[in-house]
Write a protein that holds these residues in place. Sequence first.
Motif: not given
Length: 268
Positions: A193-204
């Motif tokens: 279960r992924f919880v991603l904050a605003p703007g969170a990314a894999s960065e590649g």
Amino acid sequence: MSNDAPVRYKVAEAARLAGVSPSTLRLWESQGLVVPGRSDTGHRQYSADDVARLQRISWYRVERGLNPAAIREALESEDPTDSPEGSAVSDIGRRLRSLRHAAGKTLDQVAGDMHITSSTLSTLERTSQGVSFKTLHDLAEYYGTTVSRLSGEERDDVSAVVRAGEWRTWPETTPGVTVQLLAEGRIMMDCHRFVLAPGAASEGAYRHDGEEFMHILSGRLELVLDSDQFFDLGPGDSLYFESRRYHSWRNRHDGETILIWINTPPTF
């Protein structure tokens, strides 16, 4: 009234206690020898442990004449972990350090192979924090393992039932990315279960063996496959794809994005 807040030293204070100049502290930071915390306004803050580490660095430099790479190795040998024994926060970093030592590699060698700085790798090994999701994946692949194994998911003492809100969580290696475990043990699927904050990314973009399924619970996720296929996924949307395709992602929502993400076999 007592004050139990930990002591924090500014650059000039820490430098004085270590017997060096403030510019030397900044140099040691750039060399990955010490990574101080930061205040809310971005100023460096050194803990008592940081100051003790600075004093050891100074001793190794003056009394032993060691270069930065040798000092890092000496510090690791005398202080294999900066977190309490068994701390979940340090597990990934500790395992990465053990894998590097087993491979006979120095921090500088691995950092060069990964195209990251030695200070970034040193911080990751000490705190399990400070790298992008892609870099964490690439390091796991470099050592012939997976992120899930580094995170300790293949345990034997696990229950078949995981109650709501009782998910075990990976150390937050990447800012804004929280990964909660929906199933553990020696199983054929990574269930997260992924919880991603605003703007969170894999960065590649990254890839690995297997197949993946994701289902968006809330928010909005942009997923890119092979650099030219863009998917804008919202609540209730699902996507299935082959993991060998390069994939990157970003939370495009102005709030949290939450999703279920499954990999099979467990190759992430």
